[in-house]
Scaffold this active site. Sequence first.
Site, PDB file in Angstrom:
ATOM      1  N   CYS A  79       0.771  -1.249  -0.032  1.00 12.00           N
ATOM      2  CA  CYS A  79       0.119   0.030  -0.053  1.00 12.00           C
ATOM      3  C   CYS A  79       0.872   1.268   0.113  1.00 12.00           C
ATOM      4  CB  CYS A  79      -1.019  -0.050   1.146  1.00 12.00           C
ATOM      5  SG  CYS A  79      -2.316   1.114   0.850  1.00 12.00           S
ATOM      6  N   HIS A 169      -3.884  -4.911   0.689  1.00 10.19           N
ATOM      7  CA  HIS A 169      -3.168  -5.469   1.861  1.00 10.19           C
ATOM      8  C   HIS A 169      -3.274  -7.061   1.740  1.00 10.19           C
ATOM      9  CE1 HIS A 169      -2.400  -1.579   4.155  1.00 10.19           C
ATOM     10  NE2 HIS A 169      -3.567  -1.252   3.364  1.00 10.19           N
ATOM     11  N   GLU A 171      -1.616  -8.826   4.182  1.00 10.27           N
ATOM     12  CA  GLU A 171      -1.812  -9.457   5.506  1.00 10.27           C
ATOM     13  C   GLU A 171      -3.214  -9.560   6.247  1.00 10.27           C
ATOM     14  OE1 GLU A 171      -1.249  -4.927   5.764  1.00 10.27           O
ATOM     15  OE2 GLU A 171      -1.047  -6.377   4.401  1.00 10.27           O
TER      16      GLU A 171
END
Length: 511
Positions: A79, A169, A171
């Site tokens: 990001c 993202h 994660e």
Amino acid sequence: MSEKLLILDFGSQFTQLIARCVREANIYCEIIPFNKPFTIDKSLKGIILSGSPFSVNDTNNPTVNIEDFIKHVPILGICYGAQLTAKTFGGKVDKSNKREYGRAALQIKQDDILFKQINNNSQVWMSHSDSISLLPKDFAVLATTENIPIAAFKKSTEDSKPLYGLQFHPEVYHSTEGKKIIKNFLVEVCGYQQDWTPASFVQETVTALQKQIGDAHVFMALSGGVDSTVAAMLISKAIGKKLHGIFVDNGVLRKNEFEQVLKTYQQLNLNVTGIDAKQIFYDALKGKTDPEQKRKIIGNLFIDVFQKEAQKINDAKFLGQGTIYPDVIESVSVHGPSATIKSHHNVGGLPEKMHLALVEPLRFLFKDEVRKVGLELNIPEELINRHPFPGPGLAIRILGEITAEKVKLLQDADAIYTQLLKSSGLYQQVWQAGTILLPVKSVGVMGDERTYEYTVALRAVTSVDGMTADWAHLPYDFLAQVSNEIINNVRGINRVVYDISSKPPATIEWE
């Protein structure tokens, strides 16, 4: 550590999630603020640049020397990290027409090991208000989404280490194959061996502790909780009986906890002395109702008791503590140290007062990793899987003044609740549970007699790390059983209620 990865934190709310993804792949990593200097040595095999609440177009936006880093190790920008990478090399980042937030389908445009075994149209999670509108020279688009023409990219020249950027993202939970993408970067791109395991951690830590401590002695306050016990076991494994553990009964422990924990420590061959200081604490707490005042009294008294015991050993140069990684991250945050760190995480003031250096063998582990190490050390599962318990103990679960009589009431009620959670198979389904004694009495009827007795509130929450929590939806039949058992067996309590507040806006504890 033989291999490690660095995560440079630009202040993203998801940075800890990146670290957890890396650790789950059995690879050691550390989070450091973007502006903290570090050395690129042989152990460092990769760098991840986190997201950020900032824009790369802000004045004085946070930045790092990516051009220098990629001479040495592969880099993955996530990001903000991806946008910073693009801008650094001459690309353009503009304000999006609308804020990109939520699920998107990743359309892979070019085969690359970063997307090895990743499905086309895999769901990813967007959270950004800027977008990369133009890639620099020698950069190639790897993937797009319906609204984002540059969702993933790679620097495609051979004059440096691999450099990747992801606009989404990977994660977060909503990126369904995100962990796989991160693992591909770690294993396929960086070449990590994935050999960081609980067993290797124990071996490396014990060796490091022996080197750090030498022939000195170590004092340590133990609470009976997971963190302090695992830390003590590691130190004991390194220096044996030169570890002097002190377990203080402050009068606000759980029912029979003092005796049970000391027995466990004896079985683990830990050198621990139990100090019965109940009355000292009760006397100091008499008439005190303010929660913060109660915390301070307990904290200061504990230091007095601990120091008195510690004076009996002259060779101690270190203080052992069970500090874990979330506490460390919080204190070196990009946004600055948090205003109030919970005083019971650390034995406040002791290292300075006693001129002791700190030994913190768990300072780079998350809570679930501490538990895995504990099992590796053969600590009983019952202790390893215990719910978190506040440092001030039942003192902040008794609203109002603390008395020995109120403590016994709450201990008895809480013991019933805990035991029924365990026998019903619900204990491991909740993150933390406890009973709170309220400073109100209400009318009741028992047999033919009216009663005027205390009310207790039951609390149970589900959570990952305690930062946020939802109230646990325990079965009505179970709650009815707990209520009946408490009211029928604890004389002095005639009413039981259940707390259905989440955090935020409420907190897990009541004080």
